[in-house]
Design a protein around this motif. Structure first.
Motif, PDB file in Angstrom:
ATOM      1  N   UNK A 164      39.132  40.543  41.289  1.00 52.20           N
ATOM      2  CA  UNK A 164      37.769  41.063  41.260  1.00 52.20           C
ATOM      3  C   UNK A 164      36.890  40.225  40.338  1.00 52.20           C
ATOM      4  N   UNK A 165      37.429  39.805  39.203  1.00 53.39           N
ATOM      5  CA  UNK A 165      36.669  38.960  38.279  1.00 53.39           C
ATOM      6  C   UNK A 165      36.238  37.677  38.982  1.00 53.39           C
ATOM      7  N   UNK A 166      37.163  37.053  39.694  1.00 56.83           N
ATOM      8  CA  UNK A 166      36.841  35.803  40.379  1.00 56.83           C
ATOM      9  C   UNK A 166      35.828  36.044  41.504  1.00 56.83           C
ATOM     10  N   UNK A 167      35.956  37.174  42.208  1.00 53.84           N
ATOM     11  CA  UNK A 167      35.012  37.478  43.280  1.00 53.84           C
ATOM     12  C   UNK A 167      33.612  37.703  42.728  1.00 53.84           C
TER      13      UNK A 167
ATOM     14  N   UNK B 150      27.200  40.320  39.443  1.00 54.08           N
ATOM     15  CA  UNK B 150      27.926  39.051  39.347  1.00 54.08           C
ATOM     16  C   UNK B 150      28.317  38.798  37.901  1.00 54.08           C
ATOM     17  N   UNK B 151      29.302  37.944  37.747  1.00 52.73           N
ATOM     18  CA  UNK B 151      29.737  37.481  36.435  1.00 52.73           C
ATOM     19  C   UNK B 151      29.465  35.991  36.315  1.00 52.73           C
ATOM     20  N   UNK B 152      28.943  35.587  35.165  1.00 50.73           N
ATOM     21  CA  UNK B 152      28.828  34.180  34.805  1.00 50.73           C
ATOM     22  C   UNK B 152      29.699  34.012  33.574  1.00 50.73           C
ATOM     23  N   UNK B 153      30.918  33.497  33.780  1.00 48.39           N
ATOM     24  CA  UNK B 153      31.899  33.539  32.694  1.00 48.39           C
ATOM     25  C   UNK B 153      32.241  34.984  32.423  1.00 48.39           C
ATOM     26  N   UNK B 154      31.885  35.469  31.222  1.00 46.04           N
ATOM     27  CA  UNK B 154      32.095  36.879  30.896  1.00 46.04           C
ATOM     28  C   UNK B 154      30.764  37.602  30.687  1.00 46.04           C
ATOM     29  N   UNK B 155      29.699  37.046  31.221  1.00 43.47           N
ATOM     30  CA  UNK B 155      28.402  37.704  31.150  1.00 43.47           C
ATOM     31  C   UNK B 155      28.140  38.412  32.474  1.00 43.47           C
ATOM     32  N   UNK B 156      27.928  39.724  32.397  1.00 35.69           N
ATOM     33  CA  UNK B 156      27.725  40.544  33.586  1.00 35.69           C
ATOM     34  C   UNK B 156      26.239  40.729  33.840  1.00 35.69           C
ATOM     35  N   UNK B 157      25.850  40.520  35.090  1.00 31.41           N
ATOM     36  CA  UNK B 157      24.470  40.745  35.515  1.00 31.41           C
ATOM     37  C   UNK B 157      24.441  41.841  36.583  1.00 31.41           C
TER      38      UNK B 157
ATOM     39  N   UNK C 273      34.395  42.136  47.817  1.00 30.71           N
ATOM     40  CA  UNK C 273      34.618  42.688  46.481  1.00 30.71           C
ATOM     41  C   UNK C 273      35.620  43.835  46.530  1.00 30.71           C
ATOM     42  N   UNK C 274      35.515  44.691  47.542  1.00 34.01           N
ATOM     43  CA  UNK C 274      36.476  45.783  47.686  1.00 34.01           C
ATOM     44  C   UNK C 274      37.868  45.240  47.982  1.00 34.01           C
TER      45      UNK C 274
ATOM     46  N   UNK D  89      39.010  42.383  46.983  1.00 36.07           N
ATOM     47  CA  UNK D  89      39.500  41.827  45.722  1.00 36.07           C
ATOM     48  C   UNK D  89      40.004  42.921  44.800  1.00 36.07           C
ATOM     49  N   UNK D  90      39.302  44.055  44.765  1.00 33.88           N
ATOM     50  CA  UNK D  90      39.737  45.180  43.953  1.00 33.88           C
ATOM     51  C   UNK D  90      41.106  45.674  44.410  1.00 33.88           C
ATOM     52  N   UNK D  91      41.239  45.960  45.695  1.00 35.46           N
ATOM     53  CA  UNK D  91      42.487  46.542  46.200  1.00 35.46           C
ATOM     54  C   UNK D  91      43.654  45.566  46.078  1.00 35.46           C
ATOM     55  N   UNK D  92      43.425  44.306  46.423  1.00 33.15           N
ATOM     56  CA  UNK D  92      44.510  43.326  46.322  1.00 33.15           C
ATOM     57  C   UNK D  92      44.915  43.124  44.862  1.00 33.15           C
ATOM     58  N   UNK D  93      43.922  43.083  43.986  1.00 32.79           N
ATOM     59  CA  UNK D  93      44.217  42.821  42.580  1.00 32.79           C
ATOM     60  C   UNK D  93      44.970  43.949  41.912  1.00 32.79           C
ATOM     61  N   UNK D  94      44.510  45.193  42.087  1.00 32.79           N
ATOM     62  CA  UNK D  94      45.196  46.297  41.406  1.00 32.79           C
ATOM     63  C   UNK D  94      46.546  46.597  42.044  1.00 32.79           C
ATOM     64  N   UNK D  95      46.698  46.289  43.335  1.00 32.06           N
ATOM     65  CA  UNK D  95      48.009  46.493  43.959  1.00 32.06           C
ATOM     66  C   UNK D  95      49.065  45.631  43.281  1.00 32.06           C
ATOM     67  N   UNK D  96      48.658  44.461  42.811  1.00 33.52           N
ATOM     68  CA  UNK D  96      49.608  43.572  42.126  1.00 33.52           C
ATOM     69  C   UNK D  96      49.896  44.015  40.700  1.00 33.52           C
ATOM     70  N   UNK D  97      49.164  44.982  40.196  1.00 32.59           N
ATOM     71  CA  UNK D  97      49.423  45.492  38.851  1.00 32.59           C
ATOM     72  C   UNK D  97      50.476  46.602  38.837  1.00 32.59           C
ATOM     73  N   UNK D  98      50.919  47.036  40.007  1.00 32.53           N
ATOM     74  CA  UNK D  98      51.993  48.023  40.038  1.00 32.53           C
ATOM     75  C   UNK D  98      53.291  47.376  39.565  1.00 32.53           C
ATOM     76  N   UNK D  99      54.207  48.102  38.967  1.00 38.81           N
ATOM     77  CA  UNK D  99      54.190  49.541  38.691  1.00 38.81           C
ATOM     78  C   UNK D  99      53.548  49.906  37.348  1.00 38.81           C
ATOM     79  N   UNK D 100      52.965  48.918  36.663  1.00 40.38           N
ATOM     80  CA  UNK D 100      52.391  49.221  35.352  1.00 40.38           C
ATOM     81  C   UNK D 100      51.169  50.127  35.454  1.00 40.38           C
ATOM     82  N   UNK D 101      50.434  50.011  36.575  1.00 37.67           N
ATOM     83  CA  UNK D 101      49.235  50.818  36.766  1.00 37.67           C
ATOM     84  C   UNK D 101      49.185  51.344  38.190  1.00 37.67           C
ATOM     85  N   UNK D 102      48.642  52.545  38.335  1.00 40.48           N
ATOM     86  CA  UNK D 102      48.257  53.063  39.644  1.00 40.48           C
ATOM     87  C   UNK D 102      46.752  52.882  39.791  1.00 40.48           C
TER      88      UNK D 102
END
Length: 297
Positions: A18-21, A30-37, A85-86, A88-101
């Motif tokens: 999601x960050x990269x997207x 959008x993000x420019x580095x770590x600046x959120x707009x 963006x959606x 990216x969210x779903x693919x990204x958090x799915x890879x965080x299992x089993x540490x996070x739901x």
């Protein structure tokens, strides 16, 4: 299924996808580095540590459920912008299992029901929607197919604050969190009360931040509507931002059983109350387990 020691149903952590997207976008959000707009908002400096999964997991001892940051407005974007963006969210958090739901999310316009059905079947705990998508009883018709799918899957819905209009220069930084978010949640609570439960009798629903303390207004409803509000065993509220006074008021309005703990990390931490050990266990274990599974541990 054994209930974990604690369950926090409300945290935020942006996966790398999601960050990269967001960084690939040329217009807000959008993000420019770590600046959120965001549209109409001043630039905001994001702390990278807030979105480090290893650091977050090291601070948690129980089960953690992550949700998309709905105030970003991703769900409200045109479908062709929301889709990557959606994904990216779903693919990204799915890879965080089993540490996070995680909660699934859908676009407000032309939601992808096939993808949602697959996400719920593949381990997402339920669906998160912005409170702005449930601003009045008429919105239940627009959400009908989505909510019917979640009900058929026997999964819950989490109602989270959504985006707010750009604040004027006269508004302090805390205005949205203290004024706009509770107002959104109160409207969603009463919309659900007015039209939701009758249409979706078995759907489990949880409102963030105590539903903006909407249940505390049950007395006013009784005075103006001439009837009482019955406690609904399938409707929950979570506690982010509220402590002794807020949670005490909620228990007086709806009792202990509908209340679940959500911390809203990294934007908040769970507050302790003085309601005793039995209430603590109910808020952090029994009730959130029942919200997520429909069962008692």
């Amino acid at each position: 299924m054994t209930a974990p020691r604690t369950i926090d149903i409300h945290q935020h952590l942006w996966p790398v996808d999601l960050i990269e997207a967001l960084r690939r976008r040329s217009v807000p959000p959008r993000l420019d580095g770590w600046t959120l707009y965001l549209p109409g908002e001043p630039a905001y400096q994001v702390d990278p540590a807030d979105h480090d999964p290893l650091g977050r997991r090291a601070t948690e001892s129980g089960r953690v459920v992550l949700g998309l940051s709905s105030p970003l407005g991703i769900e409200d974007l045109p479908p062709e912008q929301a889709a990557p963006l959606l994904a990216a969210w779903h693919d990204g958090v799915a890879r965080l299992r089993p540490d996070f739901d995680a909660w699934a999310s859908v676009a407000g316009r032309d939601p992808d029901l096939t993808a949602l059905r697959q996400q719920l079947a593949q381990g997402f705990v339920g669906l998160q929607i912005p409170a702005t998508a449930l601003a009045g009883p008429a919105d239940l018709e627009r959400l009908g197919e989505v909510l019917a799918l979640v009900q058929a899957a026997d999964r819950p819905v989490f109602v989270h604050p959504g985006p707010v209009p750009a604040a004027g220069a006269d508004r302090p930084a805390w205005w949205a969190a203290v004024v706009d978010y509770p107002t959104q949640l109160q409207a969603a609570w009463w919309a659900w009360f007015a039209a939701g439960r009758s249409q979706f009798p078995s759907l489990r629903v949880c409102f963030a931040a105590g539903a903006g303390l909407a249940p505390v207004h049950h007395e006013r409803f009784q005075a103006r509507a001439g009837r009482t509000v019955t406690v609904d065993p399938h409707t929950f509220v979570e506690t982010s931002s509220y402590s002794r006074q807020g949670v005490d008021a909620l228990t007086r309005a709806v009792g202990v059983d509908p209340i679940v703990v959500g911390s809203d990390r990294p934007y908040g931490t769970p507050h302790r109350t003085d309601l005793g050990e039995a209430a603590r266990i109910a808020f952090t274990q029994t009730n959130p387990y029942r919200l997520l599974t429909g069962e008692r541990p």
